[in-house]
Write a protein that holds these residues in place. Structure first.
Motif, PDB file in Angstrom:
ATOM      1  N   UNK A   9     -55.031  -7.251  11.780  1.00 48.14           N
ATOM      2  CA  UNK A   9     -53.772  -7.975  11.946  1.00 48.14           C
ATOM      3  C   UNK A   9     -53.272  -8.392  10.566  1.00 48.14           C
ATOM      4  N   UNK A  10     -52.733  -7.428   9.796  1.00 48.84           N
ATOM      5  CA  UNK A  10     -52.303  -7.732   8.429  1.00 48.84           C
ATOM      6  C   UNK A  10     -51.058  -8.617   8.422  1.00 48.84           C
ATOM      7  N   UNK A  11     -50.964  -9.468   7.395  1.00 46.97           N
ATOM      8  CA  UNK A  11     -49.786 -10.325   7.241  1.00 46.97           C
ATOM      9  C   UNK A  11     -48.586  -9.532   6.747  1.00 46.97           C
ATOM     10  N   UNK A  12     -48.827  -8.412   6.057  1.00 52.37           N
ATOM     11  CA  UNK A  12     -47.760  -7.531   5.579  1.00 52.37           C
ATOM     12  C   UNK A  12     -48.113  -6.090   5.947  1.00 52.37           C
ATOM     13  N   UNK A  13     -47.104  -5.245   6.189  1.00 49.74           N
ATOM     14  CA  UNK A  13     -47.390  -3.850   6.536  1.00 49.74           C
ATOM     15  C   UNK A  13     -48.128  -3.146   5.394  1.00 49.74           C
ATOM     16  N   UNK A  14     -49.141  -2.352   5.712  1.00 45.11           N
ATOM     17  CA  UNK A  14     -49.824  -1.584   4.672  1.00 45.11           C
ATOM     18  C   UNK A  14     -48.878  -0.566   4.031  1.00 45.11           C
ATOM     19  N   UNK A  15     -49.183  -0.181   2.807  1.00 41.25           N
ATOM     20  CA  UNK A  15     -48.405   0.810   2.074  1.00 41.25           C
ATOM     21  C   UNK A  15     -49.171   2.117   2.007  1.00 41.25           C
ATOM     22  N   UNK A  16     -48.465   3.218   2.172  1.00 43.02           N
ATOM     23  CA  UNK A  16     -49.080   4.535   2.064  1.00 43.02           C
ATOM     24  C   UNK A  16     -48.188   5.493   1.297  1.00 43.02           C
ATOM     25  N   UNK A  17     -48.695   6.699   1.052  1.00 39.69           N
ATOM     26  CA  UNK A  17     -47.965   7.715   0.298  1.00 39.69           C
ATOM     27  C   UNK A  17     -48.087   9.059   1.009  1.00 39.69           C
ATOM     28  N   UNK A  18     -47.029   9.845   0.902  1.00 39.17           N
ATOM     29  CA  UNK A  18     -47.003  11.171   1.517  1.00 39.17           C
ATOM     30  C   UNK A  18     -45.974  12.015   0.786  1.00 39.17           C
ATOM     31  N   UNK A  19     -45.900  13.287   1.121  1.00 37.05           N
ATOM     32  CA  UNK A  19     -44.859  14.150   0.569  1.00 37.05           C
ATOM     33  C   UNK A  19     -44.031  14.720   1.712  1.00 37.05           C
ATOM     34  N   UNK A  20     -42.776  15.033   1.411  1.00 38.89           N
ATOM     35  CA  UNK A  20     -41.861  15.580   2.420  1.00 38.89           C
ATOM     36  C   UNK A  20     -40.720  16.283   1.702  1.00 38.89           C
ATOM     37  N   UNK A  21     -39.992  17.088   2.455  1.00 38.28           N
ATOM     38  CA  UNK A  21     -38.807  17.763   1.917  1.00 38.28           C
ATOM     39  C   UNK A  21     -37.565  16.972   2.303  1.00 38.28           C
ATOM     40  N   UNK A  22     -36.690  16.644   1.354  1.00 40.14           N
ATOM     41  CA  UNK A  22     -35.423  15.989   1.700  1.00 40.14           C
ATOM     42  C   UNK A  22     -34.505  16.959   2.426  1.00 40.14           C
ATOM     43  N   UNK A  23     -33.755  16.470   3.397  1.00 41.72           N
ATOM     44  CA  UNK A  23     -32.845  17.314   4.174  1.00 41.72           C
ATOM     45  C   UNK A  23     -31.501  16.615   4.326  1.00 41.72           C
ATOM     46  N   UNK A  24     -30.467  17.433   4.516  1.00 46.24           N
ATOM     47  CA  UNK A  24     -29.099  16.955   4.701  1.00 46.24           C
ATOM     48  C   UNK A  24     -28.536  17.576   5.962  1.00 46.24           C
ATOM     49  N   UNK A  25     -27.887  16.762   6.802  1.00 45.53           N
ATOM     50  CA  UNK A  25     -27.331  17.278   8.049  1.00 45.53           C
ATOM     51  C   UNK A  25     -26.227  18.281   7.766  1.00 45.53           C
ATOM     52  N   UNK A  26     -25.953  19.140   8.733  1.00 41.31           N
ATOM     53  CA  UNK A  26     -24.973  20.209   8.564  1.00 41.31           C
ATOM     54  C   UNK A  26     -23.599  19.672   8.195  1.00 41.31           C
ATOM     55  N   UNK A  27     -23.212  18.506   8.760  1.00 39.26           N
ATOM     56  CA  UNK A  27     -21.901  17.932   8.448  1.00 39.26           C
ATOM     57  C   UNK A  27     -21.923  17.087   7.176  1.00 39.26           C
ATOM     58  N   UNK A  28     -23.079  16.955   6.558  1.00 46.31           N
ATOM     59  CA  UNK A  28     -23.183  16.255   5.288  1.00 46.31           C
ATOM     60  C   UNK A  28     -23.126  14.746   5.368  1.00 46.31           C
TER      61      UNK A  28
END
Length: 219
Positions: A9-28
């Motif tokens: 029951x942490x007082x603050x949300x834990x921090x993590x790291x990951x990788x991902x590809x940025x994406x943009x919707x078709x209508x921008x």
């Protein structure tokens, strides 16, 4: 009898790291991210809630399933994934682990997450990135983006780092990482100010337009 670890029951949300590809919707109008492995077909926004990728009717993260948002404890472990050929154009994400989560030796699997910061790597040419440009692939309704310097935009659909952050919303910060070959010691790399990034992006588009006009004049 099977021993179970105590509930956290942490007082603050834990921090993590990951990788991902940025994406943009078709209508921008919208920006987000798509994963590099499990669940990569489903782009997600800055604040997102997980669902089971196998369509099973349980709440992620389930102990007997792989569903949920995955991240690691150590930033260096996530950065190491960017060395592989298929992940070179991905960005490094710092996330807050929200909701129910399972803790593992190397990271978390959670029901919800908030992306706090996206760190963009260098352009393919090695120069520092000032924009995210069309990577040439995507998901249905979404264009994948890749880091690009001003000289390599070449008229592709693109957004400055600040513009991508605005499209994504929810307080996302997008910063430029250290260019390829930059020294690790000495003075700190402060990155490219947002105003300079916008100016470089505009200049690149003007250069491309002038080259097209020159071709028309010769014709």
């Amino acid at each position: 009898m099977r021993l179970r670890l105590p509930e956290e029951r942490p007082t603050e949300p834990p921090t993590g790291y990951k990788i991902a590809h940025p994406v943009l919707s078709l209508d921008g109008t919208r920006a987000g991210f798509t994963g590099v492995s499990l669940g990569g077909a489903l782009p997600y926004p800055v604040v997102a809630e997980a669902s089971c990728v196998y369509g099973l009717r349980h709440r992620p993260p389930h102990r007997r399933c792989d569903c949920g948002f995955h991240c690691v404890h150590d930033r260096a472990a996530a950065e190491a994934l960017l060395c592989t050929a298929e992940h070179r154009t991905a960005v490094l994400l710092q996330v807050l682990v929200l909701g129910r989560y399972l803790r593992f030796e190397r990271g978390f699997r959670s029901a919800r997450q908030r992306v706090r910061t996206a760190t963009v790597g260098p352009c393919d040419c090695g120069a520092g990135a000032v924009a995210l440009a069309d990577a040439g692939w995507g998901r249905p309704g979404w264009r994948a983006l890749a880091p690009s310097c001003a000289g390599c935009l070449c008229g592709r659909t693109s957004l400055s780092l600040a513009a991508f952050a605005r499209r994504a919303g929810d307080g996302l910060r997008v910063v430029a990482g250290r260019p390829a070959g930059a020294a690790s010691g000495g003075e700190p790399d402060l990155g490219v100010p947002e105003l300079m990034a916008e100016a470089a992006l505009l200049q690149a588009r003007l250069d491309w337009l002038q080259s097209r006009l020159a071709r028309l004049d010769r014709a």
